[in-house]
Design an enzyme around this catalytic site. Structure first.
Site, PDB file in Angstrom:
ATOM      1  CB  SER A  59      -0.963   0.096   1.432  1.00 16.56           C
ATOM      2  OG  SER A  59      -0.144  -0.150   2.335  1.00 16.56           O
ATOM      3  CG  ASP A  60       1.755   5.698  -1.381  1.00 12.79           C
ATOM      4  OD1 ASP A  60       2.636   5.872  -0.656  1.00 12.79           O
ATOM      5  OD2 ASP A  60       1.380   6.602  -2.247  1.00 12.79           O
ATOM      6  CE1 TYR A  61       5.265   7.305   5.484  1.00 12.56           C
ATOM      7  CE2 TYR A  61       3.290   7.942   6.671  1.00 12.56           C
ATOM      8  CZ  TYR A  61       4.728   7.912   6.599  1.00 12.56           C
ATOM      9  OH  TYR A  61       5.675   8.309   7.459  1.00 12.56           O
ATOM     10  CB  THR A  62      -1.484   6.044   6.321  1.00 15.71           C
ATOM     11  OG1 THR A  62      -1.254   7.235   5.444  1.00 15.71           O
ATOM     12  CG2 THR A  62      -0.175   6.026   7.450  1.00 15.71           C
ATOM     13  CB  SER A  63      -2.915   4.442   0.738  1.00 13.81           C
ATOM     14  OG  SER A  63      -2.513   2.945   0.504  1.00 13.81           O
TER      15      SER A  63
END
Ligand code: BGC
Length: 743
Positions: free
Chosen positions: A286-290
């Protein structure tokens, strides 16, 4: 006596690691999986950004009370984000290997997107080189540096197709064209990975952001994406597919939604397309905290629901947020998530670690004195070459450029005249202090005697107190060079702009200098296409310099004084004004086209601005003069699996040798769905001595004519086509042919 960190790092072996076969890797991963508890398995699905490592120059101290250390020792961490200092990486890895029960090594990942310690031009600039080979070579050198920092994976390439320069992240992209994007995407992956993950000098790549992040509405960061599946498949997916085909190690999901579903838990994207259609074997992160952001998207009711949706959709590794860490175990125990699903994700992570050789040597990229591997002459030379190929010459009236090295007084004016703030956003370990300013570059090429230099104003404030001096210097000069633009921090992530002007009082200063009537060269530094209408009209010469990294001033000086000849072409159209956006060359045909692209009543156009951009995709001038003639095609009808050979004669009628990017576009005369006005299908950089000609050949096949038709089938259909060949997307030289599927 305990060894110092330095001594421990010096003792690390860097013996070559044997590359393993796919079968062997699968077997090793399976065997290890059998030994793991559920908690340990879930640990492999988590990427930690240690808070201790993210502050104060990445200091990290090993202490039992440290939460990150506890997590790592408990086997609850699979990888580490954005720790880029080798001794910290070493300490963290040691914890995992020595303290955790199974000693599974961590992998280390960070964003090294246009260089590591050597600053290369920003990616959009590199894309203007239309030079996949050079990009591949550059990425090999970049990988070499990364592979001496301790990192194993770089979050690059970003292959989001972009059409909106308001979005700050266009600087990370390959621009607006699916074909160019795909060619460059594959070049990045080949360069970083070099076909051998286990090598000491290669790094794993990550293709991001899956999918269609570049299409956020209004160019507003993290905003909504909504588009048809046809549009997605036809234009947005090819870049990601090219990464998958090139064997990219991983995929990163995007912050946006697609078809109403956040990309991080989007089953259609992750399972149906990535896994099932493309048979992609690597892992998805995933992307940063996505994943957490699904709580704000309001598609998940709580963190447990986040974890459930993500694992079902096929997300293997969670970046920073902890929904997997905190909830997957309960979900399995409650029977809501099968163990098979967990195993599937864990196996991908373990296979990756075996593949890159971490079980052979968990410290493989860690060196005692990494600095000695950085910024070597070969890498700097490549950065220089890429910079030369990135600068786009947009105007050159009366051949003002190249400037003569002697006899002229030059006033170099503007906030970028003597600035080294040109690394560009996402500069990794590159330092502004090591970037060559324009002043330094020009002085070292032609000497400082003929140069007068002042900023005149700052990039983005209202202070006009430097104007008087700037005007005074301009008066004394034979030629004025303006070095203007937007600050490097005005593009990159979370840097959307609603105005695309050159900020502050720079335009006012330009106006005042113009009134002196001196020959004027404008050089624009920016991370995106800006509104350059005034500069295009009133400068005698105009250069788009982007942010060029370490070699900025040297490369620009070579180009200004003719030691090098510009060859770059725009990878993204430059609008007249924000109101035209999106403006891109491969737009769809409309039912009421404006015949010229200018205003025409009841036609698809504006009353106050043309349809076409100020400078189109593929455009860029040279000091040479290129002429195209004798366009020939081998057949009037391309039949099924046969090939069509397109040839054109390219002549350099100018007075210097140069390189032209020859571009081939097709237009489909009619089809079962509306197709773009033109589609780029091939390009080639061609070098020509002065007064010489060459025949340039391209081969087209039915694949090049294919398009997602009314039944969502990717097919050429039996239609008529026009080929355009030339030096920009507005090329006029053309030939017709038809396609017949009957072989
Ligand atoms: C960006 C990614 C990046 C990640 C890790 C995110 O904010 O969108 O492109 O790889 O941070 O730094």
């Amino acid at each position: 006596m305990e060894l110092t960190i330095e001594q421990q790092l010096s003792a690390i072996s860097h013996e070559a690691i044997r590359a393993k076969s796919k079968n062997e890797i699968q077997q090793l991963a399976n065997e290890l999986l059998q030994k793991m508890t559920l908690t340990e398995k879930i640990g492999q699905l988590f990427q930690l950004a240690p808070p201790e490592a993210n502050v104060e120059g990445l200091k990290w101290e090993h202490s039992e009370s440290n939460a990150s250390a506890q997590l790592i020792s408990a086997g609850k961490v699979g990888s580490i984000l954005s720790v880029v200092d080798s001794s910290t990486i070493f300490k963290l890895q040691k914890l995992a290997v020595e303290n955790s029960r199974l000693g599974i090594p961590l992998f280390f990942a960070a964003d090294m997107i246009h260089g590591c310690r050597t600053g290369f031009p920003i990616n959009l600039a590199m894309a203007c080189s239309f030079d996949p080979e050079l990009i591949e070579k550059s990425c090999q050198q970049i990988a070499y540096e990364i592979a001496h920092t301790g990192l194993n994976l770089t979050f690059s390439p970003m292959v989001d197709l972009v059409r909106d320069p308001r979005w700050g992240r266009v600087m990370e992209s390959n621009g607006e064209d699916p074909y160019l994007n795909s060619q460059l995407a594959a070049a990045y992956v080949r360069g970083y990975q070099q076909g051998d993950f286990s090598a000491n000098y290669s790094v794993a790549a990550c293709c991001k952001h899956f999918a269609a992040y570049g299409a956020i509405e209004g160019g507003r960061e993290y905003n909504t994406v909504d588009m048809s599946e046809r549009e997605l498949r036809q234009h947005y997916l090819p870049g990601y597919k090219a990464c998958a085909d090139a064997g990219v190690a991983s995929f990163m999901t995007s912050f946006n939604i697609y078809d109403g579903v956040p990309a991080t838990a989007n089953k259609f994207l992750l399972r149906d397309i990535l896994r099932n259609e493309w048979q992609y074997q690597g892992f998805a992160i995933s992307d940063y905290t996505s994943s957490y952001e699904m709580l704000d998207h309001k598609t998940a009711k709580d963190e447990e629901d986040v974890a459930l949706q993500c694992i079902l959709a096929g997300l293997d590794h969670e970046m920073v947020s902890t929904s997997y860490l905190n909830h997957l175990e309960n979900l399995v125990n409650a029977g809501k998530v099968s163990l098979d699903l967990i195993n599937e994700a864990v196996l991908r992570m373990l296979q990756f670690k075996f593949q890159i050789g971490l079980f052979d040597n968990p410290y493989k990229h860690i060196y005692a004195n990494p600095e000695q591997y950085m910024r070597n002459s070969e890498t700097l030379e490549l950065a220089h070459q890429v910079a030369l190929e990135s600068v786009v010459l947009l105007k050159n009236s009366h051949d003002l450029l190249p400037l003569s090295k002697q006899g002229k007084k030059i006033a170099l004016i503007g906030p970028f005249a003597n600035s080294n703030q040109v690394v560009g956003a996402w500069g990794s370990l590159a330092k502004d202090a090591e970037c060559v300013s324009l002043l330094t570059g020009i002085s070292s090429l032609v000497g400082a005697d003929a140069l007068l230099c002042t900023a005149g104003c700052a990039i983005n404030d209202q202070d006009r107190s430097g104007f008087a001096e700037a005007l005074e210097l301009a008066k004394q000069a034979d030629v004025v060079i303006l070095a203007f633009g937007e600050d490097q921090n005005m593009s990159g992530e979370a840097k959307s702009r609603a105005y695309l002007n050159i900020p502050g009082v720079q335009n006012e200063l330009a106006l005042a200098i113009k009134a002196l009537n001196k020959p004027m060269v404008s050089i624009i530094f920016s991370g995106r296409p800006l509104e350059l209408g005034w500069y295009a009209e009133h400068s005698d010469a105009l250069l788009q310099a982007w942010f060029l990294g370490n070699e900025s001033g040297n490369a620009l000086a070579s180009l200004l004084f003719g030691d090098a000849n510009p060859s770059a072409k725009l990878a993204m159209s430059f609008p007249y004004t924000v109101g035209q956006i999106p403006v891109y060359y491969n737009q769809y045909k409309t039912g009421r086209p404006s015949p010229t692209g200018d205003y025409s009543l009841f036609r698809s156009c504006f009353i106050d601005v043309p349809n076409y951009p100020l400078f189109p995709f593929g455009f860029g001038l040279s000091y040479s003069n290129f002429e195209y003639k004798n366009l020939k095609i081998s057949e009037k009808t391309l039949v099924a699996a046969q090939q069509l050979i397109v040839s054109v004669e390219l002549c350099n009628t100018g007075v210097v040798a140069g390189t032209e990017v020859v571009q081939l576009y097709i237009e489909c005369a009619n089809f079962s769905v509306v197709r773009p006005l033109r589609e780029l299908k091939a390009f080639r950089r061609v070098f020509l001595e002065k007064n010489s000609c060459k025949i340039v050949e391209f081969t087209l096949t039915q694949q090049d004519l294919a398009y997602y038709n009314i039944d969502m089938k990717f097919t050429p259909e039996n239609r008529n086509y026009v080929i355009y060949v030339g030096g920009s997307s507005q090329a006029t030289l053309n030939a017709n042919f038809s396609y017949s599927g009957e072989g």
